[in-house]
Design a protein around this motif. Structure first.
Motif, short mmCIF file in Angstrom:
data_model
loop_
_atom_site.label_atom_id
_atom_site.label_comp_id
_atom_site.label_asym_id
_atom_site.label_seq_id
_atom_site.Cartn_x
_atom_site.Cartn_y
_atom_site.Cartn_z
N LEU A 10 31.09 -26.66 -87.41
CA LEU A 10 31.91 -27.45 -88.32
C LEU A 10 31.85 -28.92 -87.94
O LEU A 10 32.04 -29.29 -86.79
CB LEU A 10 33.35 -26.93 -88.28
CG LEU A 10 33.50 -25.43 -88.58
CD1 LEU A 10 34.95 -25.01 -88.47
CD2 LEU A 10 32.92 -25.09 -89.94
N ASP A 11 31.57 -29.75 -88.93
CA ASP A 11 31.36 -31.18 -88.72
C ASP A 11 32.66 -31.92 -88.47
O ASP A 11 32.69 -32.92 -87.77
CB ASP A 11 30.65 -31.76 -89.95
CG ASP A 11 30.17 -33.16 -89.73
OD1 ASP A 11 29.62 -33.45 -88.65
OD2 ASP A 11 30.35 -34.00 -90.65
N ASN A 12 33.76 -31.46 -89.04
CA ASN A 12 35.04 -32.15 -88.92
C ASN A 12 36.06 -31.24 -88.23
O ASN A 12 36.75 -30.48 -88.90
CB ASN A 12 35.54 -32.57 -90.31
CG ASN A 12 36.80 -33.39 -90.24
OD1 ASN A 12 37.39 -33.57 -89.19
ND2 ASN A 12 37.24 -33.88 -91.39
N PRO A 13 36.16 -31.32 -86.91
CA PRO A 13 37.06 -30.41 -86.20
C PRO A 13 38.53 -30.61 -86.54
O PRO A 13 39.36 -29.74 -86.25
CB PRO A 13 36.78 -30.70 -84.72
CG PRO A 13 36.19 -32.06 -84.70
CD PRO A 13 35.48 -32.25 -86.03
N ASN A 14 38.89 -31.74 -87.14
CA ASN A 14 40.29 -32.00 -87.48
C ASN A 14 40.68 -31.40 -88.83
O ASN A 14 41.86 -31.41 -89.18
CB ASN A 14 40.56 -33.51 -87.48
CG ASN A 14 40.38 -34.10 -86.10
OD1 ASN A 14 40.71 -33.47 -85.11
ND2 ASN A 14 39.81 -35.28 -86.04
N ARG A 15 39.73 -30.90 -89.57
CA ARG A 15 40.02 -30.30 -90.88
C ARG A 15 40.54 -28.88 -90.68
O ARG A 15 40.16 -28.19 -89.74
CB ARG A 15 38.75 -30.27 -91.73
CG ARG A 15 38.99 -29.70 -93.12
CD ARG A 15 37.74 -29.84 -93.97
NE ARG A 15 37.94 -29.17 -95.23
CZ ARG A 15 37.49 -27.96 -95.52
NH1 ARG A 15 36.79 -27.28 -94.65
NH2 ARG A 15 37.71 -27.41 -96.70
N GLU A 55 34.08 -22.80 -98.66
CA GLU A 55 35.12 -23.24 -97.72
C GLU A 55 34.64 -24.31 -96.75
O GLU A 55 35.38 -24.70 -95.84
CB GLU A 55 35.63 -22.03 -96.93
CG GLU A 55 36.12 -20.88 -97.77
CD GLU A 55 37.35 -21.25 -98.61
OE1 GLU A 55 38.07 -22.19 -98.24
OE2 GLU A 55 37.56 -20.59 -99.64
N LEU A 56 33.41 -24.79 -96.91
CA LEU A 56 32.82 -25.74 -95.96
C LEU A 56 32.70 -27.13 -96.55
O LEU A 56 32.66 -27.31 -97.77
CB LEU A 56 31.43 -25.25 -95.54
CG LEU A 56 31.37 -23.89 -94.84
CD1 LEU A 56 29.92 -23.50 -94.60
CD2 LEU A 56 32.14 -23.92 -93.54
N ASP A 57 32.60 -28.12 -95.67
CA ASP A 57 32.29 -29.49 -96.06
C ASP A 57 30.77 -29.65 -96.08
O ASP A 57 30.03 -28.84 -95.50
CB ASP A 57 32.89 -30.47 -95.06
CG ASP A 57 34.40 -30.56 -95.14
OD1 ASP A 57 34.95 -30.21 -96.21
OD2 ASP A 57 35.02 -30.96 -94.13
N ASP A 58 30.30 -30.74 -96.68
CA ASP A 58 28.86 -30.98 -96.78
C ASP A 58 28.16 -31.07 -95.43
O ASP A 58 27.02 -30.68 -95.28
CB ASP A 58 28.58 -32.24 -97.59
CG ASP A 58 28.87 -32.04 -99.07
OD1 ASP A 58 28.86 -30.88 -99.53
OD2 ASP A 58 29.10 -33.05 -99.77
N GLY A 59 28.83 -31.59 -94.40
CA GLY A 59 28.21 -31.75 -93.09
C GLY A 59 28.24 -30.50 -92.22
O GLY A 59 27.64 -30.47 -91.15
N ASP A 60 28.93 -29.45 -92.66
CA ASP A 60 29.03 -28.22 -91.89
C ASP A 60 27.73 -27.42 -91.98
O ASP A 60 26.98 -27.54 -92.94
CB ASP A 60 30.18 -27.35 -92.41
CG ASP A 60 31.54 -28.02 -92.25
OD1 ASP A 60 31.68 -28.88 -91.35
OD2 ASP A 60 32.44 -27.69 -93.03
N GLN A 61 27.50 -26.59 -90.98
CA GLN A 61 26.34 -25.71 -90.97
C GLN A 61 26.81 -24.26 -90.94
O GLN A 61 27.83 -23.95 -90.32
CB GLN A 61 25.45 -25.96 -89.76
CG GLN A 61 24.77 -27.31 -89.80
CD GLN A 61 23.87 -27.49 -88.61
OE1 GLN A 61 24.30 -27.35 -87.47
NE2 GLN A 61 22.62 -27.80 -88.87
#
Length: 91
Positions: A10-15, A55-61
Motif C-alpha cells: 500500500l502506497d499510503n499507509p495513513n489511508r 479498494e486500492l489507490d493508484d499507487g498501490d500494488q
C-alpha cells in the motif's frame, strides 16, 4: 475450491484500507503474514484482483496467485495448518 495467495503493498499507509481487508474477509481466508492472505475460492485470480482493486489507490500494488500443490514454508503455524487442511484442493 482453489487456494489463491493475495499480497499487496500500500502506497499510503495513513489511508484507511478497511474496505480492502473487508473485501478479503468476505471469502474463506487465512491471514498468513502482514499483507499476505490465502483465499479458498472458486474464483479466478483476475476476478479477485478486479474486486480488490476497487479498494486500492493508484499507487498501490496487488498480486493474486493461484497456488499449486507444491509449496513450502519455514515455520509451522496456523497458516501452514490451514494450507494442509484436507478441505483444500489443489490442481
Amino acid at each position: 475450491m482453489s487456494v489463491l495467495l493475495v499480497t499487496y503493498d500500500l502506497d499510503n499507509p495513513n489511508r484507511n484500507y478497511g474496505g480492502l481487508i473487508n473485501a478479503i474477509k468476505r471469502r474463506t481466508f487465512c491471514h498468513a503474514l502482514g499483507s499476505v492472505w490465502f483465499l479458498d475460492t472458486t474464483d479466478r485470480p483476475a476476478d479477485v484482483r478486479a474486486e480488490l482493486r476497487k479498494e486500492l489507490d493508484d499507487g498501490d500494488q496487488l498480486f493474486v496467485f493461484k497456488l499449486r500443490k507444491h509449496w513450502a514454508a519455514h515455520k509451522k503455524d496456523s497458516s501452514t495448518e490451514w494450507l494442509k487442511s484436507s478441505k483444500r484442493t489443489w490442481d
